[in-house]
Design an enzyme around this catalytic site. Structure first.
Site, PDB file in Angstrom:
ATOM      1  N   HIS A  55      56.213  16.403  59.118  1.00 49.39           N
ATOM      2  CA  HIS A  55      56.004  15.974  58.399  1.00 49.39           C
ATOM      3  C   HIS A  55      54.759  15.709  57.526  1.00 49.39           C
ATOM      4  O   HIS A  55      53.563  15.991  57.996  1.00 49.39           O
ATOM      5  CB  HIS A  55      56.575  14.526  58.534  1.00 49.39           C
ATOM      6  CG  HIS A  55      57.966  14.831  59.099  1.00 49.39           C
ATOM      7  ND1 HIS A  55      58.003  14.673  60.610  1.00 49.39           N
ATOM      8  CD2 HIS A  55      58.955  14.243  58.845  1.00 49.39           C
ATOM      9  CE1 HIS A  55      59.566  15.254  60.762  1.00 49.39           C
ATOM     10  NE2 HIS A  55      59.408  14.185  60.149  1.00 49.39           N
ATOM     11  N   ASP A  58      52.664  13.130  59.075  1.00 49.94           N
ATOM     12  CA  ASP A  58      52.286  13.504  60.381  1.00 49.94           C
ATOM     13  C   ASP A  58      50.758  14.030  60.573  1.00 49.94           C
ATOM     14  O   ASP A  58      50.085  13.486  61.504  1.00 49.94           O
ATOM     15  CB  ASP A  58      52.723  15.113  61.331  1.00 49.94           C
ATOM     16  CG  ASP A  58      54.438  14.730  61.668  1.00 49.94           C
ATOM     17  OD1 ASP A  58      54.484  12.998  60.842  1.00 49.94           O
ATOM     18  OD2 ASP A  58      55.228  15.683  61.323  1.00 49.94           O
ATOM     19  N   MET A  89      57.443  25.899  58.489  1.00 52.00           N
ATOM     20  CA  MET A  89      58.499  24.755  57.453  1.00 52.00           C
ATOM     21  C   MET A  89      57.883  23.283  57.755  1.00 52.00           C
ATOM     22  O   MET A  89      56.710  23.191  58.229  1.00 52.00           O
ATOM     23  CB  MET A  89      59.489  24.223  58.893  1.00 52.00           C
ATOM     24  CG  MET A  89      60.856  23.720  58.584  1.00 52.00           C
ATOM     25  SD  MET A  89      60.235  21.748  58.747  1.00 52.00           S
ATOM     26  CE  MET A  89      61.545  21.727  60.513  1.00 52.00           C
ATOM     27  N   GLU A 182      69.711  18.944  57.762  1.00 53.90           N
ATOM     28  CA  GLU A 182      70.055  18.101  58.863  1.00 53.90           C
ATOM     29  C   GLU A 182      71.032  17.418  58.986  1.00 53.90           C
ATOM     30  O   GLU A 182      70.507  16.282  59.036  1.00 53.90           O
ATOM     31  CB  GLU A 182      68.438  18.255  59.392  1.00 53.90           C
ATOM     32  CG  GLU A 182      68.449  18.202  61.166  1.00 53.90           C
ATOM     33  CD  GLU A 182      67.054  17.477  61.572  1.00 53.90           C
ATOM     34  OE1 GLU A 182      66.203  17.932  60.646  1.00 53.90           O
ATOM     35  OE2 GLU A 182      66.997  17.333  63.093  1.00 53.90           O
ATOM     36  N   LYS A 184      73.297  14.710  61.208  1.00 48.96           N
ATOM     37  CA  LYS A 184      72.787  13.923  62.010  1.00 48.96           C
ATOM     38  C   LYS A 184      74.390  12.629  61.844  1.00 48.96           C
ATOM     39  O   LYS A 184      74.150  11.973  60.555  1.00 48.96           O
ATOM     40  CB  LYS A 184      71.689  13.250  62.361  1.00 48.96           C
ATOM     41  CG  LYS A 184      71.671  12.660  63.403  1.00 48.96           C
ATOM     42  CD  LYS A 184      70.459  11.795  64.296  1.00 48.96           C
ATOM     43  CE  LYS A 184      70.076  11.391  64.893  1.00 48.96           C
ATOM     44  NZ  LYS A 184      68.772  10.512  65.317  1.00 48.96           N
ATOM     45  N   GLU A 218      70.834  20.036  64.892  1.00 45.95           N
ATOM     46  CA  GLU A 218      70.295  20.164  65.665  1.00 45.95           C
ATOM     47  C   GLU A 218      71.278  20.272  66.728  1.00 45.95           C
ATOM     48  O   GLU A 218      71.907  19.157  66.756  1.00 45.95           O
ATOM     49  CB  GLU A 218      69.117  19.086  65.534  1.00 45.95           C
ATOM     50  CG  GLU A 218      68.554  18.215  66.557  1.00 45.95           C
ATOM     51  CD  GLU A 218      67.632  17.607  66.754  1.00 45.95           C
ATOM     52  OE1 GLU A 218      66.609  17.019  65.961  1.00 45.95           O
ATOM     53  OE2 GLU A 218      67.712  16.049  67.871  1.00 45.95           O
ATOM     54  N   HIS A 221      71.815  16.462  67.544  1.00 46.58           N
ATOM     55  CA  HIS A 221      73.096  15.256  66.715  1.00 46.58           C
ATOM     56  C   HIS A 221      74.337  16.042  66.766  1.00 46.58           C
ATOM     57  O   HIS A 221      75.072  15.377  66.898  1.00 46.58           O
ATOM     58  CB  HIS A 221      72.125  16.184  65.269  1.00 46.58           C
ATOM     59  CG  HIS A 221      70.681  15.453  65.196  1.00 46.58           C
ATOM     60  ND1 HIS A 221      69.824  15.615  63.766  1.00 46.58           N
ATOM     61  CD2 HIS A 221      69.964  14.487  65.854  1.00 46.58           C
ATOM     62  CE1 HIS A 221      69.133  15.113  64.235  1.00 46.58           C
ATOM     63  NE2 HIS A 221      69.060  14.630  65.509  1.00 46.58           N
ATOM     64  N   ASP A 246      67.147  23.288  65.138  1.00 41.25           N
ATOM     65  CA  ASP A 246      66.202  22.547  65.673  1.00 41.25           C
ATOM     66  C   ASP A 246      66.761  22.530  67.622  1.00 41.25           C
ATOM     67  O   ASP A 246      67.389  21.666  67.855  1.00 41.25           O
ATOM     68  CB  ASP A 246      66.090  21.108  65.444  1.00 41.25           C
ATOM     69  CG  ASP A 246      65.478  21.019  64.254  1.00 41.25           C
ATOM     70  OD1 ASP A 246      63.772  21.640  64.127  1.00 41.25           O
ATOM     71  OD2 ASP A 246      65.130  19.779  64.027  1.00 41.25           O
ATOM     72  N   ASP A 256      69.799   9.728  70.527  1.00 37.67           N
ATOM     73  CA  ASP A 256      69.175  10.402  70.612  1.00 37.67           C
ATOM     74  C   ASP A 256      68.387  10.535  71.141  1.00 37.67           C
ATOM     75  O   ASP A 256      66.924  10.380  71.686  1.00 37.67           O
ATOM     76  CB  ASP A 256      68.744  10.415  68.439  1.00 37.67           C
ATOM     77  CG  ASP A 256      68.211  12.142  68.181  1.00 37.67           C
ATOM     78  OD1 ASP A 256      68.223  12.837  68.703  1.00 37.67           O
ATOM     79  OD2 ASP A 256      67.901  11.678  67.111  1.00 37.67           O
ATOM     80  N   ASP A 258      66.692  14.045  72.716  1.00 39.42           N
ATOM     81  CA  ASP A 258      65.395  14.849  71.752  1.00 39.42           C
ATOM     82  C   ASP A 258      65.073  15.177  73.720  1.00 39.42           C
ATOM     83  O   ASP A 258      63.551  15.573  73.403  1.00 39.42           O
ATOM     84  CB  ASP A 258      64.647  14.107  71.457  1.00 39.42           C
ATOM     85  CG  ASP A 258      65.062  13.964  69.784  1.00 39.42           C
ATOM     86  OD1 ASP A 258      65.843  15.313  69.584  1.00 39.42           O
ATOM     87  OD2 ASP A 258      64.520  13.447  69.084  1.00 39.42           O
ATOM     88  N   ASP A 288      63.126  20.541  68.548  1.00 39.78           N
ATOM     89  CA  ASP A 288      63.077  18.645  67.854  1.00 39.78           C
ATOM     90  C   ASP A 288      63.095  18.287  69.346  1.00 39.78           C
ATOM     91  O   ASP A 288      64.184  17.763  69.462  1.00 39.78           O
ATOM     92  CB  ASP A 288      63.599  19.103  66.746  1.00 39.78           C
ATOM     93  CG  ASP A 288      63.249  17.496  66.390  1.00 39.78           C
ATOM     94  OD1 ASP A 288      62.344  17.082  66.500  1.00 39.78           O
ATOM     95  OD2 ASP A 288      64.038  17.511  64.846  1.00 39.78           O
TER      96      ASP A 288
END
Ligand code: GLT
Ligand code: MN
Ligand code: MN
Length: 388
Positions: A55, A58, A89, A182, A184, A218, A221, A246, A256, A258, A288
């Site tokens: 991102h 980030d 990406m 994406e 969710k 993902e 998700h 993802d 979530d 992950d 992810d």
């Protein structure tokens, strides 16, 4: 026995936010220190990863000056070239800042929608500078808790207008991004717009340039929505829309999580790997996910290595599945061919339809045939459990 050590040719990627996750959750503070982006690049490269995704924030804090931004980007680019990692990406953080608390592209406040577009274009500039060709759009705050605001139809229109605008921006700049939506179902909003792969596919068809838009599904998700991830991914592949993926894992019916790829549902992960490998998906395999909050830095690298190893182990199992004579015989028996009927059903003609309607089917025989799925599934389980 192969040693399952990843190499860049395997195209495994991680987000800066994944291996950089500090373990903060809604109930507790960070349990790990912040690790700088160049250090993450160095460590990922040493483990055999191919790339790193990010991102905007980030890498570049939201309030950084232009000079600070340029210094951080230069330092990051240096680390990428020193360690041979790429950035396939990029994406925008449209969920952390309080400005986006009631949505970004779907906020009821026109100023917030404009800021979201502006921030995304800046982030697209950053991604392009780093060489990214896929642009992910996760609309974490695009949703509602309260539908009394009456914006359900407006929100879809605002979302569509924003995506059309960004596609034009990408083309006008010559960036050539492929955008990956994406989905969710919920979290952080009670209900997120475009909650599943299927709903995103339907929405893409309404955009001005649908060919520039695809999916970044993902694992966690679709699982949160109670759906099968392999089924969702198959539909994205069938539509030519699997632009990115993802990978992680998730217990059904939870927040979530992950989790490390394959940690919870190795059988589902196996069928996913089988689908990706056999369909010829050539894009990056992005994890992810993040290390459990319990872990220290050593746990972070055990997590990252584990994601990649599990994928490679499952890829090996996919090859064994294809070479296993008993499994292949069971598969061949499962699929019944009938040349005469397939000729009638292949193409509609009035003559074919007439012949099909006149055909006498042995309904009882169709209903009594045993397809052998119990035996096939047990063979698959034994392969996965390592006894064949
Ligand atoms: C966030 C989210 C992920 C998305 C990321 C991209 S950010 O971690 O939970 O699923 O892929 O914006
Ligand atoms: Mn997730
Ligand atoms: Mn994701």
């Amino acid at each position: 026995m192969p040693d399952f050590t990843p190499t860049p040719a395997d195209k495994f990627t991680f987000g800066l936010w994944t291996v950089g996750n500090t373990g903060r959750d809604p109930f507790g503070e960070a349990t790990r220190p912040v690790l700088k982006a160049p250090y993450l690049v160095e460590r990922l490269a040493a483990l055999g990863a191919y790339g790193v995704n990010l991102h905007d924030n980030d890498l570049v804090p939201i309030d950084a000056t232009a000079a600070q931004r340029d210094a951080l980007v230069r330092e990051f680019q240096q680390a990428l070239s020193d360690h041979g990692l790429v950035v396939p990406m990029a994406t925008t953080n449209l969920f952390s800042d309080p400005a986006f608390k009631d949505g970004a592209f779907t906020s009821a406040d026109a100023r917030v929608r404009a800021y979201a577009l502006s921030k995304t274009m800046h982030a697209m500039d950053l991604g392009a500078e780093l060489g990214a060709s896929t642009y992910v759009l996760w609309g974490g705050r695009e949703g509602t808790e309260v539908d009394a605001g009456g914006k359900l139809l407006d929100a879809l229109g605002w979302f569509r207008d924003s995506l059309n605008y960004l596609a034009e921006y990408s083309e006008s700049q010559g960036y050539g991004y492929r955008f990956a939506l994406e989905p969710k179902p919920n979290e952080p909003r009670a209900d997120i717009f475009l909650p599943t792969v299927g709903s995103a596919l339907g929405f893409i068809a309404t955009l001005d340039r649908p060919e520039l838009f695809g999916l970044n599904p993902e694992f966690a998700h679709e699982t949160m929505a109670g759906l099968s991830f392999p089924h969702a991914v198959a539909q994205a592949i069938d539509a030519g829309k699997l632009f990115h993926i993802d990978l992680n894992d998730q217990k059904m019916g939870r927040f979530d999580q992950d989790l490390r790829f394959g940690a919870e549902n190795p059988k589902g992960a196996f069928f996913l790997v089988k689908l990706l490998e056999e369909s010829g998906y050539a894009g990056p395999k992005h994890f992810d996910a993040h290390a459990l909050r319990t872990e220290d830095e050593a746990g972070v690298w055990a997590f990252a290595r584990g994601c990649m190893r599990t994928y490679l182990i499952l890829r090996d199992k996919v090859q064994r599945f294809a070479q296993d004579a008993e499994i292949q015989a069971a598969l061949a028996a499962y699929r019944v061919r009938d040349a005469e009927l397939e000729a009638l059903t292949g193409t509609f003609t009035p003559a074919n339809a007439g012949a099909l309607k006149a055909h006498a089917f042995d309904r009882a025989a169709l209903g009594t045939r045993g397809p052998g799925l119990e035996a096939l599934d047990q063979l698959t389980m034994e392969l996965l459990l390592g006894v064949r």
